[in-house]
Motif scaffolding. Structure first.
Motif: not given
Length: 97
Positions: A35-56
């Protein structure tokens, strides 16, 4: 959860992980997941933001118990398609067409 979105020629690439797995490597036999920081690093978000992003997302990589569970609960990933690698969960999503 940590969320990263990238626009590619193929569509939206989303990576999501639990904060405690960022920078870790998990192994199970011949399977290895970093789980590399280069690929996975980003913004800390809540569940709603994760679901929205995954749906798109056109493509998504999801790592960690909480992140994968959110994707399952939202009906984005089927539990039967989740891999358990060492002591974490991993799911991938690919939307065709």
């Amino acid at each position: 959860m940590i969320l990263n979105e990238r626009r590619t020629e193929e569509g939206l690439l989303v990576s999501v992980c639990d904060p405690d797995v960022l920078g870790e490597t998990f192994e199970d036999g011949e399977l290895s997941l970093t789980v590399s920081e280069e690929f996975y690093a980003g913004d800390e978000v809540d569940e709603a933001a994760v679901v929205d992003s995954l749906r798109r997302a056109s493509v998504a990589n999801i790592v960690g118990e909480r992140s994968v569970t959110v994707a399952i609960d939202a009906g984005i990933v089927e539990e039967a398609n989740v891999l358990a690698i060492e002591d974490t969960l991993h799911a991938q999503l690919l939307r065709l067409g």
